[in-house]
Design a protein around this motif. Sequence first.
Motif, PDB file in Angstrom:
ATOM      1  N   GLN A 163       7.711  -9.745  12.664  1.00  0.00           N
ATOM      2  CA  GLN A 163       8.019 -10.991  12.349  1.00  0.00           C
ATOM      3  C   GLN A 163       6.876 -11.963  12.335  1.00  0.00           C
ATOM      4  N   THR A 164       5.860 -11.780  12.970  1.00  0.00           N
ATOM      5  CA  THR A 164       4.641 -12.688  13.215  1.00  0.00           C
ATOM      6  C   THR A 164       3.669 -12.427  12.005  1.00  0.00           C
ATOM      7  N   LEU A 165       3.852 -11.243  11.246  1.00  0.00           N
ATOM      8  CA  LEU A 165       2.930 -11.043  10.133  1.00  0.00           C
ATOM      9  C   LEU A 165       3.020 -11.932   9.035  1.00  0.00           C
ATOM     10  N   THR A 166       1.776 -12.393   8.640  1.00  0.00           N
ATOM     11  CA  THR A 166       1.554 -13.478   7.506  1.00  0.00           C
ATOM     12  C   THR A 166       2.091 -12.742   6.244  1.00  0.00           C
ATOM     13  N   GLN A 167       2.257 -13.486   5.236  1.00  0.00           N
ATOM     14  CA  GLN A 167       2.530 -13.144   3.798  1.00  0.00           C
ATOM     15  C   GLN A 167       1.219 -12.472   3.426  1.00  0.00           C
ATOM     16  N   GLY A 168       0.162 -12.636   3.787  1.00  0.00           N
ATOM     17  CA  GLY A 168      -1.235 -11.965   3.556  1.00  0.00           C
ATOM     18  C   GLY A 168      -1.099 -10.702   3.871  1.00  0.00           C
ATOM     19  N   ASP A 169      -0.842 -10.649   5.337  1.00  0.00           N
ATOM     20  CA  ASP A 169      -0.507  -9.328   6.111  1.00  0.00           C
ATOM     21  C   ASP A 169       0.342  -8.419   5.350  1.00  0.00           C
ATOM     22  N   LEU A 170       1.437  -9.052   4.846  1.00  0.00           N
ATOM     23  CA  LEU A 170       2.513  -8.120   4.327  1.00  0.00           C
ATOM     24  C   LEU A 170       1.964  -7.738   2.859  1.00  0.00           C
ATOM     25  N   ASP A 171       1.311  -8.571   1.939  1.00  0.00           N
ATOM     26  CA  ASP A 171       0.817  -8.092   0.888  1.00  0.00           C
ATOM     27  C   ASP A 171      -0.214  -7.021   0.947  1.00  0.00           C
ATOM     28  N   ALA A 172      -1.106  -7.177   2.124  1.00  0.00           N
ATOM     29  CA  ALA A 172      -2.096  -6.232   2.280  1.00  0.00           C
ATOM     30  C   ALA A 172      -1.356  -4.636   2.737  1.00  0.00           C
ATOM     31  N   VAL A 173      -0.316  -5.042   3.521  1.00  0.00           N
ATOM     32  CA  VAL A 173       0.297  -3.612   3.819  1.00  0.00           C
ATOM     33  C   VAL A 173       0.945  -2.807   2.658  1.00  0.00           C
ATOM     34  N   TRP A 174       1.758  -3.607   1.803  1.00  0.00           N
ATOM     35  CA  TRP A 174       2.370  -3.138   0.795  1.00  0.00           C
ATOM     36  C   TRP A 174       1.166  -2.395  -0.266  1.00  0.00           C
ATOM     37  N   GLY A 175       0.174  -3.136  -0.448  1.00  0.00           N
ATOM     38  CA  GLY A 175      -0.785  -2.693  -1.260  1.00  0.00           C
ATOM     39  C   GLY A 175      -1.340  -1.326  -1.030  1.00  0.00           C
ATOM     40  N   VAL A 176      -1.718  -1.260   0.411  1.00  0.00           N
ATOM     41  CA  VAL A 176      -2.354  -0.038   0.931  1.00  0.00           C
ATOM     42  C   VAL A 176      -1.233   1.120   0.944  1.00  0.00           C
ATOM     43  N   ALA A 177       0.062   0.682   1.329  1.00  0.00           N
ATOM     44  CA  ALA A 177       1.076   1.813   1.342  1.00  0.00           C
ATOM     45  C   ALA A 177       1.212   2.460  -0.025  1.00  0.00           C
ATOM     46  N   ASN A 178       1.143   1.656  -0.870  1.00  0.00           N
ATOM     47  CA  ASN A 178       1.215   2.084  -2.278  1.00  0.00           C
ATOM     48  C   ASN A 178       0.059   3.132  -2.667  1.00  0.00           C
ATOM     49  N   THR A 179      -1.168   2.854  -2.035  1.00  0.00           N
ATOM     50  CA  THR A 179      -2.126   3.550  -2.454  1.00  0.00           C
ATOM     51  C   THR A 179      -2.070   4.913  -1.553  1.00  0.00           C
ATOM     52  N   ILE A 180      -1.823   4.797  -0.247  1.00  0.00           N
ATOM     53  CA  ILE A 180      -1.658   5.900   0.777  1.00  0.00           C
ATOM     54  C   ILE A 180      -0.740   6.872   0.035  1.00  0.00           C
ATOM     55  N   ALA A 181       0.470   6.320  -0.612  1.00  0.00           N
ATOM     56  CA  ALA A 181       1.535   7.417  -1.169  1.00  0.00           C
ATOM     57  C   ALA A 181       1.039   8.212  -2.088  1.00  0.00           C
ATOM     58  N   SER A 182      -0.222   8.155  -2.922  1.00  0.00           N
ATOM     59  CA  SER A 182      -0.732   8.652  -3.825  1.00  0.00           C
ATOM     60  C   SER A 182      -1.692   9.923  -3.312  1.00  0.00           C
ATOM     61  N   TRP A 183      -2.041   9.589  -2.092  1.00  0.00           N
ATOM     62  CA  TRP A 183      -3.224  10.566  -1.542  1.00  0.00           C
ATOM     63  C   TRP A 183      -2.589  12.089  -1.392  1.00  0.00           C
ATOM     64  N   PRO A 184      -3.384  13.148  -1.353  1.00  0.00           N
ATOM     65  CA  PRO A 184      -3.029  14.575  -0.817  1.00  0.00           C
ATOM     66  C   PRO A 184      -2.966  14.668   0.693  1.00  0.00           C
ATOM     67  N   LEU A 185      -2.307  13.537   1.490  1.00  0.00           N
ATOM     68  CA  LEU A 185      -2.232  13.578   2.757  1.00  0.00           C
ATOM     69  C   LEU A 185      -0.945  14.211   3.107  1.00  0.00           C
ATOM     70  N   TYR A 186      -0.653  15.221   4.016  1.00  0.00           N
ATOM     71  CA  TYR A 186       0.482  15.688   4.800  1.00  0.00           C
ATOM     72  C   TYR A 186       0.458  15.589   6.256  1.00  0.00           C
ATOM     73  N   VAL A 187       1.502  15.190   6.794  1.00  0.00           N
ATOM     74  CA  VAL A 187       1.624  15.189   8.191  1.00  0.00           C
ATOM     75  C   VAL A 187       2.897  15.764   8.628  1.00  0.00           C
TER      76      VAL A 187
END
Length: 364
Positions: A163-187
């Motif tokens: 709840q303390t994340l700023t809009q800038g933080d949220l934008d950065a998180v969503w942008g990075v999450a979309n990028t990571i989703a395309s990586w060949p990374l398996y956990v």
Amino acid sequence: MNTSPGFVNAGGQDYRLASGSQAIDNGENIGLPFSGAKPDQGVYESYGPLSASISGHTIDLVTDALAGIERGTSGETSRALRFSVSTLDGMSGGGMKRGGSYFIAARPGIGKTALASQIGGAVAASGEGVLYVALEPSRGDIMQSTIANRASVNLTRLTREPQTLTQGDLDAVWGVANTIASWPLYVVDASASEAPDTVPRIEAAMRSLSSMPSLVIVDHLLKVQPTRRYDRQYEGTAEVVSGIVSLGKRTGATMLVLCHIGRGVSGRDGLFRRPRAEDIAGGDAMNRDADGVIIMHREDKYPTSRENVDNPSVAGIVDMVAPKLRGVEDNTFGRMRFRGEVQRFEPIVADRGAQCDADVRSEP
């Protein structure tokens, strides 16, 4: 010849002659060593019934080495898998050997998992496959650390105080999450139906992917069980170490394994000594078989002198010592800074604002 030469696996570019090939003993003697009545046709000479699985003659080894160099210079393959952490790349002479095995050891709380997540993320971001075997952290822990690292967002706020994340933080998180989703990374973690907690199960997880990963991270060593019971724990750990090293060689995947060092190496005065290779469980097997052993130490967490107790000037400073790194001098030393709030390891920056060298040298 007017017929097929009968290669072992032409589709896989294995041009050794299979047993029964008409090219065996059908060449001309030009003064090079050969086996049989006459030399074979082609580049490779066969050596009896083992030739289909073993190619160890000097001619073959030289041919393979030159072919590998040619592929590397033409850009077909990279000669090393980079850590993409400048200090480690500097210490290792450019990165990890493909198919090699590297062990990173530290006491608890130093940042081993964050470092492994950063390395794995960088490799996956470059388009190479990564399998993270998370036997201590969860899959969620690895992903949260990776997002914080790539988005430069405070991990505590991301996971405990969203709840303390700023809009800038949220934008950065969503942008990075979309990028990571395309990586060949398996956990895969310990909650899997068949947790990859033995070397054969790790191999099964690797082979379940659409292609063999370039990097496999195992977090951590003591969570991997030997295939049989041993009277002494170190014997079981040695079996696991040898199995991991063999797995990398057989599959061509680089193995990066995290290891714990116990808290107990401290004196009665509350100070600690710097960890050494012999403090690592399975250290003897690593020194014998591994391509690299790297030890992490932080004075702010485990001070070795009174002046570093509660000393803000050493906060986050991580010393790296490599008792063994194949291809470079033993006991190579490096130093970097860990920014725990965003789960990122960075090179040390001088007060004047210019980036220092990786501060890599041979430790006396």
